[in-house]
Design a protein around this motif. Structure first.
Motif, PDB file in Angstrom:
ATOM      1  N   SER A  77       0.867  -1.180   0.000  1.00 29.69           N
ATOM      2  CA  SER A  77       0.000   0.000   0.000  1.00 29.69           C
ATOM      3  C   SER A  77       0.900   1.225   0.000  1.00 29.69           C
ATOM      4  N   VAL A  78       0.308   2.415   0.082  1.00 29.45           N
ATOM      5  CA  VAL A  78       1.130   3.628   0.106  1.00 29.45           C
ATOM      6  C   VAL A  78       1.942   3.738   1.400  1.00 29.45           C
ATOM      7  N   ARG A  79       1.581   2.979   2.413  1.00 26.62           N
ATOM      8  CA  ARG A  79       2.311   3.025   3.685  1.00 26.62           C
ATOM      9  C   ARG A  79       3.091   1.758   3.986  1.00 26.62           C
ATOM     10  N   ASP A  80       2.857   0.696   3.235  1.00 28.88           N
ATOM     11  CA  ASP A  80       3.508  -0.585   3.510  1.00 28.88           C
ATOM     12  C   ASP A  80       4.228  -1.127   2.288  1.00 28.88           C
ATOM     13  N   ALA A  81       5.536  -1.174   2.376  1.00 29.04           N
ATOM     14  CA  ALA A  81       6.349  -1.829   1.357  1.00 29.04           C
ATOM     15  C   ALA A  81       7.285  -2.782   2.081  1.00 29.04           C
ATOM     16  N   TYR A  82       7.521  -3.934   1.478  1.00 34.86           N
ATOM     17  CA  TYR A  82       8.376  -4.940   2.093  1.00 34.86           C
ATOM     18  C   TYR A  82       9.500  -5.332   1.153  1.00 34.86           C
ATOM     19  N   TYR A  83      10.685  -5.478   1.727  1.00 32.31           N
ATOM     20  CA  TYR A  83      11.801  -6.096   1.034  1.00 32.31           C
ATOM     21  C   TYR A  83      11.816  -7.557   1.456  1.00 32.31           C
ATOM     22  N   PHE A  84      11.924  -8.453   0.515  1.00 28.94           N
ATOM     23  CA  PHE A  84      12.074  -9.872   0.817  1.00 28.94           C
ATOM     24  C   PHE A  84      13.546 -10.190   0.603  1.00 28.94           C
ATOM     25  N   VAL A  85      14.225 -10.479   1.698  1.00 34.98           N
ATOM     26  CA  VAL A  85      15.675 -10.558   1.700  1.00 34.98           C
ATOM     27  C   VAL A  85      16.164 -11.933   2.148  1.00 34.98           C
ATOM     28  N   THR A  86      17.471 -12.171   1.907  1.00 35.18           N
ATOM     29  CA  THR A  86      18.141 -13.388   2.353  1.00 35.18           C
ATOM     30  C   THR A  86      19.409 -12.976   3.088  1.00 35.18           C
ATOM     31  N   CYS A  87      19.609 -13.531   4.287  1.00 39.44           N
ATOM     32  CA  CYS A  87      20.813 -13.256   5.066  1.00 39.44           C
ATOM     33  C   CYS A  87      22.022 -13.803   4.306  1.00 39.44           C
ATOM     34  N   GLN A  88      23.073 -13.018   4.229  1.00 43.42           N
ATOM     35  CA  GLN A  88      24.262 -13.450   3.516  1.00 43.42           C
ATOM     36  C   GLN A  88      25.069 -14.468   4.315  1.00 43.42           C
ATOM     37  N   ALA A  89      24.861 -14.539   5.624  1.00 36.74           N
ATOM     38  CA  ALA A  89      25.612 -15.481   6.464  1.00 36.74           C
ATOM     39  C   ALA A  89      24.918 -16.837   6.554  1.00 36.74           C
ATOM     40  N   CYS A  90      23.674 -16.871   7.061  1.00 33.12           N
ATOM     41  CA  CYS A  90      23.001 -18.156   7.306  1.00 33.12           C
ATOM     42  C   CYS A  90      21.972 -18.519   6.240  1.00 33.12           C
ATOM     43  N   LYS A  91      21.746 -17.635   5.269  1.00 34.30           N
ATOM     44  CA  LYS A  91      20.820 -17.857   4.146  1.00 34.30           C
ATOM     45  C   LYS A  91      19.348 -17.910   4.547  1.00 34.30           C
ATOM     46  N   ARG A  92      19.016 -17.416   5.733  1.00 36.53           N
ATOM     47  CA  ARG A  92      17.610 -17.341   6.153  1.00 36.53           C
ATOM     48  C   ARG A  92      16.895 -16.304   5.294  1.00 36.53           C
ATOM     49  N   GLN A  93      15.680 -16.617   4.870  1.00 35.73           N
ATOM     50  CA  GLN A  93      14.865 -15.701   4.085  1.00 35.73           C
ATOM     51  C   GLN A  93      13.800 -15.097   4.985  1.00 35.73           C
ATOM     52  N   PHE A  94      13.653 -13.775   4.923  1.00 33.72           N
ATOM     53  CA  PHE A  94      12.656 -13.108   5.742  1.00 33.72           C
ATOM     54  C   PHE A  94      12.255 -11.780   5.108  1.00 33.72           C
ATOM     55  N   PRO A  95      11.068 -11.251   5.478  1.00 36.24           N
ATOM     56  CA  PRO A  95      10.646  -9.939   4.980  1.00 36.24           C
ATOM     57  C   PRO A  95      11.144  -8.841   5.916  1.00 36.24           C
ATOM     58  N   GLU A  96      11.427  -7.699   5.353  1.00 37.61           N
ATOM     59  CA  GLU A  96      11.833  -6.529   6.126  1.00 37.61           C
ATOM     60  C   GLU A  96      10.975  -5.369   5.657  1.00 37.61           C
ATOM     61  N   LYS A  97      10.264  -4.748   6.579  1.00 36.78           N
ATOM     62  CA  LYS A  97       9.425  -3.602   6.218  1.00 36.78           C
ATOM     63  C   LYS A  97      10.328  -2.458   5.782  1.00 36.78           C
ATOM     64  N   SER A  98      10.010  -1.874   4.669  1.00 35.62           N
ATOM     65  CA  SER A  98      10.831  -0.800   4.118  1.00 35.62           C
ATOM     66  C   SER A  98      10.450   0.535   4.742  1.00 35.62           C
ATOM     67  N   SER A  99      11.440   1.231   5.217  1.00 36.96           N
ATOM     68  CA  SER A  99      11.203   2.593   5.705  1.00 36.96           C
ATOM     69  C   SER A  99      11.464   3.607   4.605  1.00 36.96           C
ATOM     70  N   LEU A 100      12.011   3.161   3.474  1.00 41.19           N
ATOM     71  CA  LEU A 100      12.377   4.080   2.411  1.00 41.19           C
ATOM     72  C   LEU A 100      11.266   4.332   1.404  1.00 41.19           C
ATOM     73  N   GLU A 101      10.221   3.505   1.429  1.00 41.55           N
ATOM     74  CA  GLU A 101       9.166   3.635   0.428  1.00 41.55           C
ATOM     75  C   GLU A 101       7.808   3.985   1.002  1.00 41.55           C
ATOM     76  N   ALA A 102       7.760   4.470   2.201  1.00 46.27           N
ATOM     77  CA  ALA A 102       6.477   4.839   2.795  1.00 46.27           C
ATOM     78  C   ALA A 102       6.141   6.276   2.401  1.00 46.27           C
ATOM     79  N   PHE A 103       4.997   6.447   1.810  1.00 43.31           N
ATOM     80  CA  PHE A 103       4.570   7.771   1.361  1.00 43.31           C
ATOM     81  C   PHE A 103       3.449   8.285   2.242  1.00 43.31           C
ATOM     82  N   GLU A 104       3.588   9.471   2.709  1.00 45.14           N
ATOM     83  CA  GLU A 104       2.545  10.064   3.569  1.00 45.14           C
ATOM     84  C   GLU A 104       1.740  11.063   2.778  1.00 45.14           C
TER      85      GLU A 104
END
Length: 119
Positions: free
Chosen positions: A92-119
């Motif tokens: 949405s205009v307030r919720d963007a997620y990065y779907f990332v992978t840890c470079q060390a243990c290769k765990r995959q998880f979502p990270e809420k983006s603080s860079l793409e939130a539009f007010e």
């Protein structure tokens, strides 16, 4: 360009809530699947649609702040700092997620983006 399968995107989208109904059951709308790395995600509960971006090479080249942010993200399992970006979804205009992978243990998880939130 690193390609990610439709099934993998759908599986990983299931780790975040829908911006409308808060359920976590998504699919990729086959009618709007682009060849340029942009797909259309759809909530299977309320049918809300949102963009899913899979061309991360282009995105990282055009967004100079994002690589620095990725270096600061800590893994949810091993606390290692630094992840690779697999794809992103603008729920949405307030919720963007990065779907990332840890470079060390290769765990995959979502990270809420603080860079793409539009007010």
């Amino acid at each position: 360009m690193v390609t990610i399968s439709q099934q993998e995107v759908e599986r990983r989208l299931g780790t975040v809530p829908c911006a409308i109904c808060k359920e976590s059951s998504f699919g990729i709308d086959e009618r709007v699947k682009g060849t340029d790395g942009e797909w259309r995600g759809i909530c299977k509960k309320c049918y809300y649609t949102f963009p899913v971006h899979a061309d991360m090479e282009f995105y990282l080249r055009t967004q100079p702040d994002v690589p620095y942010r990725l270096k600061e993200i800590s893994c949810t399992a091993c606390d290692h700092r630094g992840v690779s970006l697999d794809f992103r979804a603008t729920m949405s205009v307030r919720d963007a997620y990065y779907f990332v992978t840890c470079q060390a243990c290769k765990r995959q998880f979502p990270e809420k983006s603080s860079l793409e939130a539009f007010e």
